[in-house]
Enzyme design. Sequence first.
Site, PDB file in Angstrom:
ATOM      1  N   TRP A 171      -4.968  -8.550   4.146  1.00  0.00           N
ATOM      2  CA  TRP A 171      -6.212  -7.485   4.205  1.00  0.00           C
ATOM      3  C   TRP A 171      -6.313  -6.666   2.982  1.00  0.00           C
ATOM      4  CZ3 TRP A 171      -5.733  -6.549  10.062  1.00  0.00           C
ATOM      5  CH2 TRP A 171      -4.501  -6.086  10.218  1.00  0.00           C
ATOM      6  N   ILE A 209       0.846  -1.245  -0.214  1.00  0.00           N
ATOM      7  CA  ILE A 209      -0.020  -0.167   0.037  1.00  0.00           C
ATOM      8  C   ILE A 209       0.986   1.319   0.026  1.00  0.00           C
ATOM      9  CG2 ILE A 209      -2.136  -0.986   0.905  1.00  0.00           C
ATOM     10  CD1 ILE A 209      -0.961  -0.011   3.799  1.00  0.00           C
ATOM     11  N   CYS A 255      -1.298 -12.142   1.271  1.00  0.00           N
ATOM     12  CA  CYS A 255       0.076 -11.217   1.041  1.00  0.00           C
ATOM     13  C   CYS A 255       0.565 -11.242   2.433  1.00  0.00           C
ATOM     14  CB  CYS A 255      -0.560  -9.900   0.604  1.00  0.00           C
ATOM     15  SG  CYS A 255      -2.228  -9.058   1.810  1.00  0.00           S
TER      16      CYS A 255
END
Lengths: 775, 522
Positions: free
Chosen positions: B329, B264, B325
Amino acid sequence: MFSLKPPRPTFRSYLLPPPQTDDKINSEPKIKKLEPVLLPGEIVVNEVNFVRKCIATDTSQYDLWGKLICSNFKISFITDDPMPLQKFHYRNLLLGEHDVPLTCIEQIVTVNDHKRKQKVLGPNQKLKFNPTELIIYCKDFRIVRFRFDESGPESAKKVCLAIAHYSQPTDLQLLFAFEYVGKKYHNSANKINGIPSGDGGGGGGNGAGGGSSQKTPLFETYSDWDREIKRTGASGWRVCSINEGYMISTCLPEYFVVPSSLADQDLKIFSHSFVGRRMPLWCWSHSNGSALVRMALIRDARQQRKIDQRICNAITKSHPQRSDVYKSDLDKTLPNIQEVQAAFVKLKQLCVNEPFEETEEKWLSSLENTRWLEYVRAFLKHSAELVYMLESKHLSVVLQEEEGRDLSCCVASLVQVMLDPYFRTIIGFQSLIQKEWVMAGYQFLDRCNHLKRSEKESPLFLLFLDATWQLLEQYPAAFEFSETYLAVLYDSTRISLFGTFLFNSPHQRVKQSTEFAISKNIQLGDEKGLKFPSVWDWSLQFTAKDRTLFHNPFYIGKSTPCVHNGSVKSFKRTKKNYSSTLRGMPSALKNGIISDQELLPRRNSLILKPKPDPPQQTNSQNSDMEPYFREWFSKPVNLHGVILPRVSGTHIKLWKLCYLRWVPEAQISLGGSVTAFHKLSLLADEVDVLSRMLRQQRSDPLEACHGELGQSRMYFRASGPHDTDTSGTPEFLSSSFPFSPVGNLCRRSILGTPLSKFLSGAKIWLSTETLANED
Amino acid sequence: MASASTSKYNSHSLENESIKRSSRDGVNQDLTEAVPRLPGETLITDKEVIYICPFNGPIKGRVYITNYRLYLRSLETSEANQLASQFLNYHRFPVAHRPLFAFLNEEKFNVDGWTVYNPVEEYRRQGLPNHHWRITFINKCYELCDTYPALLVVPYRASDDDLRRVATFRSRNRIPVLSWIHPENKTVIVRCSQPLVGMSGKRNKDDEKYLDVIRETNKQISKLTIYDARPSVNAVANKATGGGYESDDAYHNAELFFLDIHNIHVMRESLKKVKDIVYPNVEESHWLSSLESTHWLEHIKLVLTGAIQVADKVSSGKSSVLVHCSDGWDRTAQLTALAMLMLDSFYRSIEGFEILVQKEWISFGHKFASFPTAFEFNEQFLIIILDHLYSCRFGTFLFNCESARERQKVTERTVSLWSLINSNKEKFKNPFYTKEINRVLYPVASMRHLELWVNYYIRWNPRIKQQQPNPVEQRYMELLALRDEYIKRLEELQLANSAKLSDPPTSPSSPSQMMPHVQTHF
């Protein structure tokens, strides 16, 4: 996704050694003659049997067996095997499924993989090895590959040499169209006195499809021009006949339109000062009286100012408000034809030749680096600025270009497409191409490079179609035609049967075909040269049903009737509904049309004297331009009025149907905008049927079942009312529709699931680069 | 950005509040200020300011700060400024405020969006439980895993004790649980977090056995496919912090693939760069290369490619798939949700998509423009979801997991975004939608087809704005209306005609009956 059928039994001979393929052996040889389908005048030059056409790159499982022939028109692969994995094929009546017209061939590569040799075949060349493989690179971005493992080595070689020879003719009269037309004349001479029959002759061209009986004006006659003057309501302009018999200029049409105030005698004198004697030609007039005019440069430096002044005065006089003339020097504003060609070559390289996966990462910047989109944008943008001059400033516009027959064609056409909804209909668009390209002397022969003298090649016509596509993409309801129509039109430039895209000028057609007629003993009578088939006669290429794909279901035609309280009104009224929507805001300013002149490379051929307009005037004109665009974009668009392109980087897109349709990896199965097109077609068809029923009901209920109910504008038809919601997406639709990349050997297999296609199979087929070149 | 001018109106806020309290339903339109307010929205302060609009220059106006948003209203009413003020109406910034506005929101809708997702019903739709998979309430009080929902679907053959032991070997106890089962071949998509392998390469027999049990629910293929969303380098690096991935030695019957999707933080940086090239001015002369340099579309492509792989493996490869991952989430949710969208046409309907969002958590960057008829919802639907992801007006996206939402009694104290959407569904429908059962979508994850979502990322720039509504959709709606109009007219005419002709031999009574008759003529 794909149904993997077991490999079909192949066509092969027991006389030949077993092939090194993974095909299953069919012990029963088929003894069946494979015969080519030939057009009148078409002859087979050479042929070879037991040829394998490769379908996939990583397996020979799907390969087809057949005969490869070279005729004076095409290369044809004749096979009994059906095309594997193909769900749809858009059929051209002039060509078999595996045929390639000779004029569509870009490059011929022969390979001998045992000797590890390859050679690019030019005309009249020798080939020192027996080819095991022939790869044809086509101008329409396809790549076709044949294997000769089981063919007679000598015949294979001969066919390759024949293809090389016939696809690169040295003389215009060797193009197939001449033989074809000659044959037609001979045949008809035997029947009716020397007049070619039917469609082959007049070439007026039927409308694109279903039921349109209108003919495309060709602008070969006085009356076509006269009608165009009347249609646009131009006053102060007249048809001029001084070039009858091409007495003045061989690159002008016989009839053209000039300011009424210029006498024939003056024009004759002035003409000597213009490059190619190309004096000012009227293109179009706005309802406000402003005219669009194109002309070549004035060569004679001493006379320049004087003549220029006379011409401008005459144009001003022809304007009802005596408005000034705005001159646009296209050579200084737009990329030149070499630059456009260079961009196109890069684009093609990127779309077709580069390995798909390797170009993925840098796709966007590579696309930008081709400069193709930048050039499309530059033409759109400049044309939009000229629209402003004509529409808002009420100025007549003169397009100036050295010869006035390249960039001018494109800009003049785009300006008219934006300004005049007539040119957004099929007939109108075709008449526009006749008027601004064919008759205006766009050098199709050289620019399309039919004779393979590459230095003059340039895809300006494609650039025009691409720019039109951008407008179509932005205003889908403003055009009568579809993007399929544009793509097919582009393809038609490479079928050397039509006179439309074969010559550098109307005069060349007359001269060359008269010579040809004399040499072939064809009686021409009163005719000026041979009449070649016109590309606008679409029935020569496509069935009526297939031609309906040219129709854009989004189009809001002026004539589409709409019912209001029992009376039929034009659809225009209901457009309120449409136009009440917020159509976005100004796209002017920095991101829009008006920023400073693009920093395009300039053409440095001729230096112009300063324009007669004082500089301040030009500035004031330009300063009003931005608010004009801003305001235009803030208002609802009238689809029967002016349409202006949005030209920011996010708006100009790659025309994927045209450039990626043969790339298997890029094909979206059961997807693409065609799926929405399909749904809309069904609905549009239903509305059509209902409206016809309504008309008949109203006139006489007993005749409700009578009339043209069976005809439809739409390719996809509703089978009944209210069923548009239940019908799913037909299996054969894909983002390439109506084309199919199957059998195009870009690089790799079209087999397996989309995923395996995407991830594995990175095997690059026998790359010609790894082989030693013979020379 | 904004410079304050006079402050004499500052103290009016309380008065204003009392005025507003009096008005009721829908969006309030206060007469004195004309600031639309939601039920429960109260004004905190307001100020006269000059707003420097990045597109239209400075605009004099008044800024109102409520417990929900910052609202700017232009004071200039000249025609030239109409455009600007119209545009300014879009500029409503949510303001961080405590307590969150979602808890104060008093909006009422005729449907309750909180009932849209019922996990038991959704699993039942998928045909669960069956003889291979069971529903367990082991996490009823979130004691097995506090970031997992209460209801989980696990292999029938794995006992609750097995689950507890597996949880010890998975990061944050996020054990492999079923997300989706293929209706025909019964292969499954299972999601979890990374195994806690660590530097020493620890093994856990229970975890290995558990994965084998999952594999055995599918008899068609002898391997279980594991997709690790991360780049392999990152997966290796995670070993240093106790994480890692399933090794070949430990998991004999599994095949592991890395999907190279960045985390992210990398994606956020990328999105920041997108912002830089589109705001306030859109990069002009080198749009495509600038867009490329943000790598945003590349991330989209990788996520999409990963999802296609998952979907393809399950659908064509007939293999069950496990996706994780690091914590399972972010990237995992992207992958499973996208794969499910491709595999299961139910999720392409409005309600199905809401369920998918509710179920899997989804960050959606790319609309499936390649399939204009496959989705029931339109672009506006996606945009409103994204907008309210940050707005705090609804409880739907508050908090990180089900256990926290339950503690805060989100369903009782806040309104669901789905209430807003489902009470006004027509607005979010794609007119081209064609319902299809069991069609797997295979998007082409290629840069040739990916485009920046201009209508979302550049929607504030008036110069770039695309035609709204979409002219193609618009035209379709018009034709639909025209069709209905014609049918109505036809019926009327036929009525009139049948009245005139007392006994018409072939005259059908309605156009729908008449049509097939007419068609058979040709």
